[in-house]
Motif scaffolding. Sequence first.
Motif, mmCIF file in Angstrom:
data_model
loop_
_atom_site.group_PDB
_atom_site.id
_atom_site.type_symbol
_atom_site.label_atom_id
_atom_site.label_comp_id
_atom_site.label_asym_id
_atom_site.label_seq_id
_atom_site.Cartn_x
_atom_site.Cartn_y
_atom_site.Cartn_z
ATOM 1 N N ARG A 112 0.833 -1.209 0.000
ATOM 2 C CA ARG A 112 0.000 0.000 0.000
ATOM 3 C C ARG A 112 0.871 1.265 0.000
ATOM 4 O O ARG A 112 0.645 2.197 -0.771
ATOM 5 C CB ARG A 112 -0.910 -0.019 1.228
ATOM 6 C CG ARG A 112 -1.844 1.152 1.335
ATOM 7 C CD ARG A 112 -2.833 0.951 2.468
ATOM 8 N NE ARG A 112 -3.763 2.057 2.546
ATOM 9 C CZ ARG A 112 -3.528 3.170 3.232
ATOM 10 N NH1 ARG A 112 -2.386 3.328 3.874
ATOM 11 N NH2 ARG A 112 -4.427 4.136 3.256
ATOM 12 N N GLN A 117 3.041 5.905 -2.921
ATOM 13 C CA GLN A 117 4.215 6.658 -3.360
ATOM 14 C C GLN A 117 4.305 6.636 -4.885
ATOM 15 O O GLN A 117 4.488 7.668 -5.524
ATOM 16 C CB GLN A 117 5.490 6.072 -2.736
ATOM 17 C CG GLN A 117 6.764 6.817 -3.102
ATOM 18 C CD GLN A 117 6.729 8.260 -2.645
ATOM 19 O OE1 GLN A 117 6.411 8.558 -1.495
ATOM 20 N NE2 GLN A 117 7.029 9.186 -3.535
ATOM 21 N N GLY A 299 -4.254 12.168 8.436
ATOM 22 C CA GLY A 299 -4.870 12.658 9.669
ATOM 23 C C GLY A 299 -3.836 12.961 10.743
ATOM 24 O O GLY A 299 -2.747 12.384 10.743
ATOM 25 N N SER A 302 -3.338 8.775 13.543
ATOM 26 C CA SER A 302 -3.586 7.727 12.555
ATOM 27 C C SER A 302 -3.112 6.390 13.114
ATOM 28 O O SER A 302 -1.953 6.269 13.544
ATOM 29 C CB SER A 302 -2.826 8.092 11.274
ATOM 30 O OG SER A 302 -2.641 6.962 10.456
ATOM 31 N N LYS A 314 7.818 2.224 8.218
ATOM 32 C CA LYS A 314 7.939 3.655 7.921
ATOM 33 C C LYS A 314 8.401 4.336 9.204
ATOM 34 O O LYS A 314 7.681 4.275 10.207
ATOM 35 C CB LYS A 314 6.572 4.185 7.454
ATOM 36 C CG LYS A 314 6.573 5.633 7.031
ATOM 37 C CD LYS A 314 5.182 6.110 6.573
ATOM 38 C CE LYS A 314 5.264 7.558 6.132
ATOM 39 N NZ LYS A 314 3.995 8.218 5.919
ATOM 40 N N ASN A 355 1.961 11.173 11.948
ATOM 41 C CA ASN A 355 1.703 12.052 10.792
ATOM 42 C C ASN A 355 1.932 13.508 11.198
ATOM 43 O O ASN A 355 2.437 14.316 10.414
ATOM 44 C CB ASN A 355 0.259 11.903 10.289
ATOM 45 C CG ASN A 355 0.050 10.632 9.472
ATOM 46 O OD1 ASN A 355 1.020 10.003 9.044
ATOM 47 N ND2 ASN A 355 -1.205 10.257 9.254
HETATM 48 N N1 BYC Z 1 -5.911 12.341 -0.085
HETATM 49 O O1 BYC Z 1 -4.993 7.194 8.606
HETATM 50 P P1 BYC Z 1 -4.877 8.384 7.733
HETATM 51 C C1 BYC Z 1 5.690 12.783 -3.623
HETATM 52 C C2 BYC Z 1 -6.628 8.517 3.307
HETATM 53 S S1 BYC Z 1 4.533 13.152 -2.420
HETATM 54 C C3 BYC Z 1 -6.708 11.241 -0.166
HETATM 55 O O2 BYC Z 1 -4.632 9.673 8.367
HETATM 56 P P2 BYC Z 1 -2.374 7.576 6.757
HETATM 57 C C4 BYC Z 1 5.744 13.631 -4.819
HETATM 58 C C5 BYC Z 1 -5.669 7.428 3.766
HETATM 59 O O3 BYC Z 1 -5.067 6.778 2.621
HETATM 60 C C6 BYC Z 1 4.687 11.854 -1.214
HETATM 61 N N2 BYC Z 1 -6.802 10.323 0.811
HETATM 62 O O4 BYC Z 1 -3.819 8.092 6.586
HETATM 63 C C7 BYC Z 1 5.583 14.989 -4.738
HETATM 64 C C8 BYC Z 1 -6.547 6.540 4.575
HETATM 65 O O5 BYC Z 1 -7.279 5.687 3.704
HETATM 66 P P3 BYC Z 1 -7.856 4.268 4.204
HETATM 67 C C9 BYC Z 1 3.820 10.641 -1.493
HETATM 68 C C10 BYC Z 1 -6.049 10.492 1.916
HETATM 69 O O6 BYC Z 1 -2.338 6.281 6.033
HETATM 70 C C11 BYC Z 1 5.605 15.762 -5.880
HETATM 71 C C12 BYC Z 1 -7.562 7.480 5.191
HETATM 72 O O7 BYC Z 1 -7.513 8.673 4.396
HETATM 73 N N3 BYC Z 1 4.141 9.545 -0.618
HETATM 74 O O8 BYC Z 1 6.410 11.865 -3.493
HETATM 75 O O9 BYC Z 1 -1.857 7.670 8.119
HETATM 76 C C13 BYC Z 1 5.822 15.169 -7.107
HETATM 77 C C14 BYC Z 1 -7.258 7.735 6.652
HETATM 78 O O10 BYC Z 1 -6.124 8.585 6.783
HETATM 79 C C15 BYC Z 1 -5.200 11.593 2.073
HETATM 80 C C16 BYC Z 1 3.442 9.204 0.472
HETATM 81 O O11 BYC Z 1 2.424 9.751 0.787
HETATM 82 C C17 BYC Z 1 -5.137 12.549 1.008
HETATM 83 N N4 BYC Z 1 -4.353 13.649 1.064
HETATM 84 O O12 BYC Z 1 -1.541 8.728 5.988
HETATM 85 C C18 BYC Z 1 5.977 13.810 -7.200
HETATM 86 C C19 BYC Z 1 4.006 8.078 1.301
HETATM 87 N N5 BYC Z 1 -4.593 11.493 3.275
HETATM 88 O O13 BYC Z 1 -6.723 3.512 4.824
HETATM 89 C C20 BYC Z 1 5.973 13.028 -6.059
HETATM 90 C C21 BYC Z 1 3.115 6.916 1.483
HETATM 91 C C22 BYC Z 1 -5.052 10.374 3.852
HETATM 92 O O14 BYC Z 1 -8.942 4.592 5.179
HETATM 93 N N6 BYC Z 1 1.834 7.240 2.117
HETATM 94 N N7 BYC Z 1 -5.913 9.766 3.043
HETATM 95 O O15 BYC Z 1 -8.351 3.643 2.898
HETATM 96 C C23 BYC Z 1 1.606 7.295 3.446
HETATM 97 O O16 BYC Z 1 2.500 7.172 4.211
HETATM 98 C C24 BYC Z 1 0.205 7.490 3.965
HETATM 99 O O17 BYC Z 1 -0.660 6.713 3.240
HETATM 100 C C25 BYC Z 1 -0.299 8.955 3.965
HETATM 101 C C26 BYC Z 1 -1.684 8.980 4.678
HETATM 102 C C27 BYC Z 1 0.705 9.864 4.625
HETATM 103 C C28 BYC Z 1 -0.565 9.457 2.580
#
Ligand code: BYC
Length: 471
Positions: A112, A117, A299, A302, A314, A355
């Motif tokens: 995921r 990412q 959030g 989280s 992570k 977060n």
């Molecule tokens: N939009 O428990 P929560 C980059 C969802 S940028 C839509 O707080 P979590 C780049 C969340 O998925 C870096 N949905 O979330 C820049 C969760 O869904 P489920 C990208 C959102 O998991 C420029 C629910 O809401 N990489 O590289 O703690 C150019 C509950 O939220 C959003 C990453 O993000 C949103 N904004 O934190 C090119 C790293 N926010 O589980 C490239 C990987 C939250 O209920 N991602 N939700 O279905 C992560 O570490 C985490 O998934 C997040 C969200 C930080 C994004």
Amino acid sequence: MSTADYQEKIPNNVGLADDRRLQRALESWQPGFRDWWAEMGPELPTEDVYLRTAVNVGREGWAHFGHVPVSEYRWGVFLADPRQDRRIAFGEHKGEPAWQKVPGEYRSALQRLIVIQGDTEPASVEQQRRLGYTAPSLYDLRNLFQVNVEEGRHLWAMVYLLHAFFGREGREEAGELLRRNSGSEDSPRILGAFNEETPDWLSFFMFTYFTDRDGKYQLGTLKESGFDPLSRTCEFMLKEEAHHMFVGTTGVDRVVGRTARLMVEHDTDDAGPHGAIPLNVIQKYLNFHYSVSLDLFGGETSTNVANYFSAGLKGRWQEERRKDDHLLIDRGAYVDAVEDGEPARVEVEALTALNTDLRDEYIADCESGVKRWNRILAEAGLPHRLALPHRAFNRYVGAFAGINASPSGEVLTDDEWEAHKGAWLPTDTDKTFVASLMHPVYEPGKIASWLEPPRNGINGKPFDYEYVHFL
Ligand code: BYC
């Protein structure tokens, strides 16, 4: 130090030639990538562009510079060199050897994270695909393409992990990364900010300052991962990422610099009639891109993030430099919240607050950009200043999603918000005005009216170098 193998169809430093199955899987994904690039990548036709290509992953001299046709860029797979006897630095598995394979119990969580990412990388290329038509100089056009090809390479980086470690599901997810599109009604990109438009170059500079900076922080936490291939992938991506943020930081510098110069020259608060972007419009763009990027951290509390940390998937920003037990059990931390209808800080379990921990690091970094732009205003002798809006401003994810707040953090009714938001966020009139300045300047050494030339060219070349050749 490992050198990239450019004899291969897919340049790499992961020994792809010795893993026929993986090589075939990636080679079968490659045509889809090329089709996606042709359809969703940069639209402006060019002959070739002065681009840097990764040639090894060491500290010095890792890149080669030269003119290459953009569609023939050698997208490859590069991981930072392994660290001998690397150990997991945090969570329940702290002290155990870093994993070279995906631990079964964390398979879906890791997948995921990698998919989220991976999804952002092609999204940003899609968002920026028309900007070439209005580039303010050849130098800027070149930088746009550099950012685009490297975001394409970052997609390759995540697709490699999916193919190499996640079997059939991973291959399916790699296919989905090419199917979803930024802003699509039916299959949008996963995170909000990546479905917004990047219609003009002020947006591009703000995006590369604020949104790419989220990328820096998220990649920084994934670099800490106990899953070593992910860690090494992100470490090398961060190297490329630095240039993207440089484009944003110096891009906004140059816009603010030009506006300040014209405000002084014409003794006015409104540089618009003189061909620059008014300071209040720059502030509105800043407000928008900053607040949208704050949402990307998820959030304030989280359980997802608590689980990622405990599992060792992570970490925190600069995990290994933190002076604590790296377990965070039975500890508290403060997070943003709404109490009695007002923004507040409340104490929660530290594990669920990660977060917020990362967002706080990010905010402190963003402050440094604002400081630097304000220095430009001060040096021009102007009393005006830019500012980051309050964290509760214009938020759609997390604790503040349920309230309206002004840039100074004052809570507003829906009616008050509607009445005032045009003073804080770009209006159609602002966007139309900015768009009206976006005329392409493709003559070497020339620059559009609304920004200063850069201090230095690329790789020691002068500003008037022919960074891009047209057909
Ligand atoms: N939009 O428990 P929560 C980059 C969802 S940028 C839509 O707080 P979590 C780049 C969340 O998925 C870096 N949905 O979330 C820049 C969760 O869904 P489920 C990208 C959102 O998991 C420029 C629910 O809401 N990489 O590289 O703690 C150019 C509950 O939220 C959003 C990453 O993000 C949103 N904004 O934190 C090119 C790293 N926010 O589980 C490239 C990987 C939250 O209920 N991602 N939700 O279905 C992560 O570490 C985490 O998934 C997040 C969200 C930080 C994004």
